[in-house]
Design a protein around this motif. Structure first.
Motif, PDB file in Angstrom:
ATOM      1  N   ILE A   1      -6.651  -2.132   2.425  1.00  0.00           N
ATOM      2  CA  ILE A   1      -5.942  -3.415   2.537  1.00  0.00           C
ATOM      3  C   ILE A   1      -5.171  -3.435   3.854  1.00  0.00           C
ATOM      4  O   ILE A   1      -4.180  -2.720   4.018  1.00  0.00           O
ATOM      5  CB  ILE A   1      -4.975  -3.647   1.359  1.00  0.00           C
ATOM      6  N   ASP A   2      -5.599  -4.264   4.772  1.00  0.00           N
ATOM      7  CA  ASP A   2      -4.962  -4.371   6.081  1.00  0.00           C
ATOM      8  C   ASP A   2      -3.959  -5.519   6.073  1.00  0.00           C
ATOM      9  O   ASP A   2      -4.313  -6.666   5.792  1.00  0.00           O
ATOM     10  CB  ASP A   2      -6.026  -4.611   7.151  1.00  0.00           C
ATOM     11  N   THR A   3      -2.712  -5.226   6.358  1.00  0.00           N
ATOM     12  CA  THR A   3      -1.687  -6.279   6.423  1.00  0.00           C
ATOM     13  C   THR A   3      -1.076  -6.359   7.814  1.00  0.00           C
ATOM     14  O   THR A   3       0.030  -6.853   7.984  1.00  0.00           O
ATOM     15  CB  THR A   3      -0.577  -6.025   5.383  1.00  0.00           C
ATOM     16  N   SER A   4      -1.790  -5.905   8.821  1.00  0.00           N
ATOM     17  CA  SER A   4      -1.241  -5.854  10.175  1.00  0.00           C
ATOM     18  C   SER A   4      -0.981  -7.223  10.773  1.00  0.00           C
ATOM     19  O   SER A   4      -0.193  -7.342  11.715  1.00  0.00           O
ATOM     20  CB  SER A   4      -2.196  -5.066  11.081  1.00  0.00           C
ATOM     21  N   THR A   5      -1.630  -8.273  10.259  1.00  0.00           N
ATOM     22  CA  THR A   5      -1.401  -9.618  10.792  1.00  0.00           C
ATOM     23  C   THR A   5      -0.599 -10.487   9.833  1.00  0.00           C
ATOM     24  O   THR A   5      -0.585 -11.713   9.954  1.00  0.00           O
ATOM     25  CB  THR A   5      -2.743 -10.309  11.129  1.00  0.00           C
TER      26      THR A   5
END
Length: 437
Positions: free
Chosen positions: A132-136
């Protein structure tokens, strides 16, 4: 936790109860997913995960379209959707948890992440940090899913408390729309009374708000937290609660708000059948995303009174996604959660139905697709974000009944069965008992 920090931007330091069944059911759960290796699904032999959410038929139709898009992109995973009306969602969830039949991906809100994580129902998402990528994500929105320093949920979208106004009602009553950068609660009372006085019988300035999330805003504007940091008792004082109850009783007596029986009727009506929905109310404290549910005149959204002096509102998760700690397919569940919050294709389908997307890239794609009222919400949420207000800690375990307790005691005050001071004292006593269990 270094790798996790890159993905989730974790801080190093560190939201009506459904029934007694919920608490008992959660206590019956075990902690931790199965230790056996997870099956890798293929197109010929896919794994199946279950996704539970609440909502109406329109939301169900959209969600099934999202599931179809996800399955097309991930042929090794099948998603079984389980939709329930909100009124029975948490009772059904408690029953499933107690029976060891918890869905893999659970939609959550309010105090339930705290309730469920404290009993081992939710997976610590550090275990699937690479999925799960939440970098943006917008600043601060990842933190909304953190409890005691651990990430248990991912926000589906954000909303905030707002004041929804009907300019047509203001104009017909000969009352000017206020400046939301400077107005106060005293001005709010005065404006509400003037609207009722200048309107036909049956049209009012406002109606009370008996919601624990709003009470948190009211508390914060007064320099108090709704709950103490340890979650064991309320942080808001009896005096501050009494002030809110007194304000609404005064509005009722001045005519700025309807009678108590009318307030009860309005509170249980569908949005389009409320006074505001019928064009018979000038102002209403509301969740920002609920403005889109009201029919009738063209509405506007403004900051709450008092925000210019000491802000109390904040960007809040309108919905959140958690993963069952007992799921046998946590990797697949995490991949689906990531699709829900990060996929532009999913964003185009969901739009702002679950709140304004936290992923800024998805939000930029969704904004042009929004209807006029939804565009207004997006602008309002940007204004709230610019205030850079720190969210409170997640509402603690035991607080899911706070809204019902507040509403019941507020109703007693409006019916003049109890004075504001007694209503506030009873509210504080009851909530503290719930928190101390």
């Amino acid at each position: 936790m270094r790798g996790w920090t890159k993905v989730f931007q974790l801080k190093k330091s560190a939201f009506l109860a459904t029934s007694a069944l919920a608490a008992a059911a959660l206590l019956l759960t075990g902690c931790g997913a199965a230790n056996s290796p997870e099956k890798e699904g293929t197109a010929d032999d896919p794994v199946t995960i279950r996704f539970a959410w609440w909502g109406n038929d329109a939301r169900a139709k959209t969600t099934l379209e999202v599931i179809e898009a996800f399955e097309a992109e991930n042929p090794g995973i099948k998603v079984k959707g389980e939709n329930t009306e909100f009124s029975s969602y948490w009772d059904k969830m408690a029953t499933q948890v107690a029976g060891g039949d918890t869905p893999d991906v659970i939609t959550m809100s309010g105090s339930y992440p705290s309730e469920y994580s404290s009993r081992g129902v939710l997976l610590d998402l550090e275990k699937v940090q690479d999925k799960i990528d939440t970098s943006t994500f917008a600043p601060g929105t990842v933190d909304l899913g953190q409890i005691n320093g651990k990430q248990y949920t991912i926000t589906a979208g954000v909303n905030s408390m707002a004041m929804v106004l009907d300019p047509a009602v203001f104009k017909a009553a000969g009352v000017e729309v206020p400046d939301d950068e400077t107005w106060t609660w005293d001005e709010y009372q005065d404006i509400a009374t003037k609207i009722t006085e200048g309107s036909p019988a049956g049209t009012f300035g406002t109606t009370p708000m008996a919601n624990d999330s709003f009470l948190a805003v009211w508390a914060r504007q007064g320099g108090e937290p709704l709950y103490a940091d340890d979650g064991k008792k309320l942080g808001i004082s009896e005096a501050r609660v009494a002030d809110w109850m007194k304000l609404n009783l005064e509005l009722q007596k001045s005519g700025g708000s309807p009678t108590a029986s009318q307030v009860v009727e309005d509170g249980s009506a569908q949005p389009e059948q409320t006074l505001l929905g019928q064009g018979k109310q000038g102002m209403k404290v509301s969740w920002s995303n609920q403005m889109n549910s009201y029919s009738g005149n063209e509405l506007v959204m403004m900051k709450l009174p008092g925000e210019s002096e000491q802000g109390g509102t904040w960007l809040r998760s309108s919905m959140e996604y958690g993963i069952s700690a007992k799921s046998k397919n946590t990797a697949a569940a995490a991949k689906f959660v990531s699709f829900l919050v990060n996929s532009e294709e999913a964003g185009k389908l969901i739009k702002s139905d679950r709140g304004m997307p936290a992923n800024l890239d998805v939000r930029s794609v969704v904004k042009p697709l929004l209807e006029e009222n939804q565009q207004k919400e997006a602008v309002y949420l940007d204004r709230v974000a610019e205030m850079k207000l720190t969210p409170p800690l997640p509402f603690p375990a035991g607080s899911s009944a706070t809204m019902e307790v507040l509403n019941r005691n507020m109703t007693d005050v409006l019916f003049e069965k109890a004075p504001p001071e007694a209503g506030a004292a009873k509210f504080v006593e009851e909530v503290n008992l719930n928190l101390d269990k």
